[in-house]
Design a protein around this motif. Structure first.
Motif, PDB file in Angstrom:
ATOM      1  N   LYS A  97       0.808  -1.223   0.000  1.00  0.00           N
ATOM      2  CA  LYS A  97       0.000   0.000   0.000  1.00  0.00           C
ATOM      3  C   LYS A  97       0.843   1.276   0.000  1.00  0.00           C
ATOM      4  O   LYS A  97       0.317   2.372   0.189  1.00  0.00           O
ATOM      5  CB  LYS A  97      -0.913   0.000   1.228  1.00  0.00           C
ATOM      6  N   LEU A  98       2.156   1.126  -0.192  1.00  0.00           N
ATOM      7  CA  LEU A  98       3.020   2.311  -0.242  1.00  0.00           C
ATOM      8  C   LEU A  98       3.071   2.841  -1.663  1.00  0.00           C
ATOM      9  O   LEU A  98       3.204   2.073  -2.619  1.00  0.00           O
ATOM     10  CB  LEU A  98       4.431   1.966   0.225  1.00  0.00           C
ATOM     11  N   ASN A  99       2.976   4.161  -1.807  1.00  0.00           N
ATOM     12  CA  ASN A  99       3.057   4.747  -3.130  1.00  0.00           C
ATOM     13  C   ASN A  99       4.435   4.506  -3.733  1.00  0.00           C
ATOM     14  O   ASN A  99       5.433   4.410  -3.015  1.00  0.00           O
ATOM     15  CB  ASN A  99       2.751   6.244  -3.063  1.00  0.00           C
ATOM     16  N   PRO A 100       4.509   4.389  -5.070  1.00  0.00           N
ATOM     17  CA  PRO A 100       5.748   3.983  -5.741  1.00  0.00           C
ATOM     18  C   PRO A 100       6.938   4.882  -5.418  1.00  0.00           C
ATOM     19  O   PRO A 100       6.790   6.063  -5.099  1.00  0.00           O
ATOM     20  CB  PRO A 100       5.391   4.071  -7.225  1.00  0.00           C
ATOM     21  N   THR A 101       8.120   4.289  -5.529  1.00  0.00           N
ATOM     22  CA  THR A 101       9.364   5.032  -5.403  1.00  0.00           C
ATOM     23  C   THR A 101       9.700   5.659  -6.752  1.00  0.00           C
ATOM     24  O   THR A 101       9.655   4.989  -7.786  1.00  0.00           O
ATOM     25  CB  THR A 101      10.507   4.105  -4.960  1.00  0.00           C
ATOM     26  N   LYS A 132      -0.387  13.093  -0.885  1.00  0.00           N
ATOM     27  CA  LYS A 132      -0.463  14.530  -0.626  1.00  0.00           C
ATOM     28  C   LYS A 132      -0.356  15.277  -1.945  1.00  0.00           C
ATOM     29  O   LYS A 132       0.609  15.110  -2.692  1.00  0.00           O
ATOM     30  CB  LYS A 132       0.675  14.964   0.307  1.00  0.00           C
ATOM     31  N   GLU A 133      -1.376  16.062  -2.246  1.00  0.00           N
ATOM     32  CA  GLU A 133      -1.348  16.843  -3.477  1.00  0.00           C
ATOM     33  C   GLU A 133      -0.335  17.978  -3.347  1.00  0.00           C
ATOM     34  O   GLU A 133      -0.156  18.555  -2.278  1.00  0.00           O
ATOM     35  CB  GLU A 133      -2.733  17.416  -3.774  1.00  0.00           C
ATOM     36  N   LYS A 158       5.531  13.039  -0.950  1.00  0.00           N
ATOM     37  CA  LYS A 158       4.224  12.397  -0.790  1.00  0.00           C
ATOM     38  C   LYS A 158       4.275  11.189   0.138  1.00  0.00           C
ATOM     39  O   LYS A 158       3.244  10.765   0.671  1.00  0.00           O
ATOM     40  CB  LYS A 158       3.660  11.995  -2.153  1.00  0.00           C
ATOM     41  N   ASN A 159       5.475  10.623   0.350  1.00  0.00           N
ATOM     42  CA  ASN A 159       5.602   9.463   1.234  1.00  0.00           C
ATOM     43  C   ASN A 159       6.152   9.816   2.611  1.00  0.00           C
ATOM     44  O   ASN A 159       6.516   8.917   3.376  1.00  0.00           O
ATOM     45  CB  ASN A 159       6.503   8.410   0.583  1.00  0.00           C
ATOM     46  N   ASP A 160       6.229  11.111   2.935  1.00  0.00           N
ATOM     47  CA  ASP A 160       6.745  11.555   4.242  1.00  0.00           C
ATOM     48  C   ASP A 160       8.140  10.989   4.495  1.00  0.00           C
ATOM     49  O   ASP A 160       8.423  10.378   5.531  1.00  0.00           O
ATOM     50  CB  ASP A 160       5.802  11.143   5.383  1.00  0.00           C
ATOM     51  N   LEU A 174      10.000  20.079   1.372  1.00  0.00           N
ATOM     52  CA  LEU A 174       9.088  20.669   2.357  1.00  0.00           C
ATOM     53  C   LEU A 174       8.429  21.916   1.790  1.00  0.00           C
ATOM     54  O   LEU A 174       8.930  22.515   0.830  1.00  0.00           O
ATOM     55  CB  LEU A 174       9.854  21.063   3.630  1.00  0.00           C
ATOM     56  N   LYS A 175       7.331  22.316   2.415  1.00  0.00           N
ATOM     57  CA  LYS A 175       6.759  23.617   2.085  1.00  0.00           C
ATOM     58  C   LYS A 175       7.739  24.707   2.509  1.00  0.00           C
ATOM     59  O   LYS A 175       8.520  24.520   3.439  1.00  0.00           O
ATOM     60  CB  LYS A 175       5.418  23.797   2.787  1.00  0.00           C
ATOM     61  N   LYS A 176       7.677  25.864   1.827  1.00  0.00           N
ATOM     62  CA  LYS A 176       8.715  26.878   1.990  1.00  0.00           C
ATOM     63  C   LYS A 176       8.928  27.313   3.432  1.00  0.00           C
ATOM     64  O   LYS A 176      10.068  27.438   3.893  1.00  0.00           O
ATOM     65  CB  LYS A 176       8.408  28.104   1.130  1.00  0.00           C
ATOM     66  N   LEU A 177       7.849  27.552   4.168  1.00  0.00           N
ATOM     67  CA  LEU A 177       8.009  28.035   5.543  1.00  0.00           C
ATOM     68  C   LEU A 177       8.755  27.007   6.398  1.00  0.00           C
ATOM     69  O   LEU A 177       9.649  27.351   7.179  1.00  0.00           O
ATOM     70  CB  LEU A 177       6.643  28.352   6.154  1.00  0.00           C
ATOM     71  N   GLU A 178       8.387  25.736   6.247  1.00  0.00           N
ATOM     72  CA  GLU A 178       9.084  24.690   7.001  1.00  0.00           C
ATOM     73  C   GLU A 178      10.510  24.522   6.506  1.00  0.00           C
ATOM     74  O   GLU A 178      11.429  24.287   7.302  1.00  0.00           O
ATOM     75  CB  GLU A 178       8.331  23.360   6.878  1.00  0.00           C
TER      76      GLU A 178
END
Length: 452
Positions: free
Chosen positions: A34-38, A234-235, A412-414, A434-438
């Protein structure tokens, strides 16, 4: 990035086989169902003349296609599909006569130097370089490839692979074998050819327990757990301003982290490997960069290779996945947000690595099972993709080693990625998205301890 698809080829193994190949998923394979592809991309810089359209389509692309066809004779599983028929207790990898692998050929006028650089770049700009991997409820492809030409600059190779068919070591062997065949015109002598899942000796009943865990790995209920469709990812939208960066950590900076761990810990015998101190530093910077509720649950993991930890050991020529998640989930963010966050993580990881010598599959599985079943909504998760033992740059197809590689699936896979550095001995290379702020906060914290 504007991308023009030139063609989508179906590449067949050079030596056709009329016999179907049916391989049941092993215990280790099932964990990643169930893990999204690499997703990975390898960038190759060329001279202006050697990367013209004429040279690329008359020489470079045909060599890539011919060598891929040759090597697929030994990697037939990559042309097959993942299937889970209603009468079967578990999924299988199935290869039939005439099965092929999808190879997309595309062009872009983007700036190769910037896209293939290591500095901050928008995640969305690199996404078109990765091919789609069609996966449906009852069937799914397992590998797809894409070659993208940057005219008069270079080209890149993008790969998308389902984790049930390979882990980091198997992927590394395929990449090296394809590159060797393309450059030298000969097949490497040692290849992963053992497909027999019975060589993977795990305690009876673990496979069934893994199958029973599948509903916890997706949003589907137990009645729909048999679907092969993957959970939503995650979109990535333009407004999110997701950035990625590659950071090289020198051996000198690794020593700084080790010295810091020795200074801050009261324990005498720590396992202070490059992997441990790098993971600890990235994890604590990630938790602090997220900020927020200090009492929120957090969970971090790495994949341990069990090839040599089974009895008997798995053959070195085994083709498949043989890694299991080492899971750390009984923690809150506050344990890593303070000044002692780094040393706390070092001690946790150190204990885990030292236990691996004696810890069996079943006890490792039980921790992962409990962590998955009890994971709460809003948990901050981080998984390391790869390790400092995985080499991403030894893939010379005949036009030199890649100038850069990216693991595109980390956001998308954290995950964050880890691999050997391209040049020099020791140290490590990591990829962050990461998102820019993070990202701004993460980089400030990261460089505080090792220098820019």
């Amino acid at each position: 990035m504007a991308l023009k698809v030139i063609k989508i080829s179906r590449v067949s193994p050079a030596t056709a086989s009329v016999d179907p190949l049916i391989v049941p998923l092993s215990f280790f394979d099932l964990q990643w169902l169930k893990l999204n592809p690499t997703e990975q991309v390898f960038f190759y810089k060329l001279t202006e003349s050697s990367s013209s359209r004429d040279v690329f389509y008359s020489s470079i692309l045909p060599k890539l296609e011919r060598s891929l066809s040759l090597i697929l004779t030994h990697f037939r599983l990559f042309t097959g599909h993942l299937k889970w028929d209603s009468q079967d207790p578990k999924p299988h990898l199935v290869v039939l006569s005439g099965d092929t692998l999808s190879l997309t050929v595309a062009e872009t006028d983007a700036d190769f130097s910037r896209i293939s650089g290591r500095g901050l770049r928008p995640e969305l700009e690199l996404r078109p370089l990765i091919p789609e991997l069609p996966i449906y409820s009852d069937s799914g492809a397992v590998v797809s490839l894409q070659v993208t030409l940057f005219p008069k600059q270079g080209f890149c190779i993008g790969t998308t692979a389902h984790h049930v068919v390979l882990d980091g070591k198997t992927a590394e062997k395929f990449n090296k074998a394809w590159a060797h065949t393309c450059k030298h015109g000969t097949i490497p002598k040692i290849l992963p050819t053992v497909l027999d899942r019975s060589v993977v000796n795990v305690p009876a009943g673990l496979e069934q327990k893994m199958l029973e865990l599948l509903p916890y790995l997706t949003e589907d209920d137990k009645e729909n757990a048999r679907t092969l469709k993957l959970p939503p990812v995650k979109e990535i939208n333009a407004k999110d301003n997701v950035l990625r960066i590659t950071i090289e950590i020198s051996p000198e900076n690794i020593e700084k982290l080790k010295e810091r761990a020795k200074k801050e810990s009261t324990r005498a015998e720590l396992h202070l490997s490059t992997f441990v101190v790098t993971f600890a530093h990235v994890w604590t910077c990630m938790v602090k960069a997220r900020s927020g509720d200090p009492n929120r649950p957090v969970r971090f993991m790495y994949a341990a290779d069990f090839r040599n930890r089974l009895e008997p050991p798995v053959p070195v020529t085994y083709f498949g996945t043989c890694v299991l998640a080492m899971d750390f989930y009984k923690y809150k963010a506050k344990e890593f947000m303070g000044e002692d966050g780094f040393v706390n993580t070092v001690e946790i990881l150190s204990d885990s690595v030292k236990r691996l010598a004696s810890q069996g599959v079943e006890s490792t599985w039980k921790v992962y099972e409990e962590g998955t079943k009890t994971m709460k909504w809003g948990t901050q998760l981080l998984v390391v993709n790869g390790s400092n033992q995985i080499g991403m740059y030894e893939t010379d197809f005949g036009w030199g080693r890649p100038i850069h590689t990216e693991t595109m699936s980390i956001y998308k896979n954290d995950e964050f990625s880890m691999s050997k550095r391209r040049d020099g001995i020791g140290g490590v290379e990591i990829g962050i998205s990461l998102k820019k702020l993070e990202m701004d906060t993460f980089l400030s914290l990261f460089y505080k301890w090792i220098g820019n």
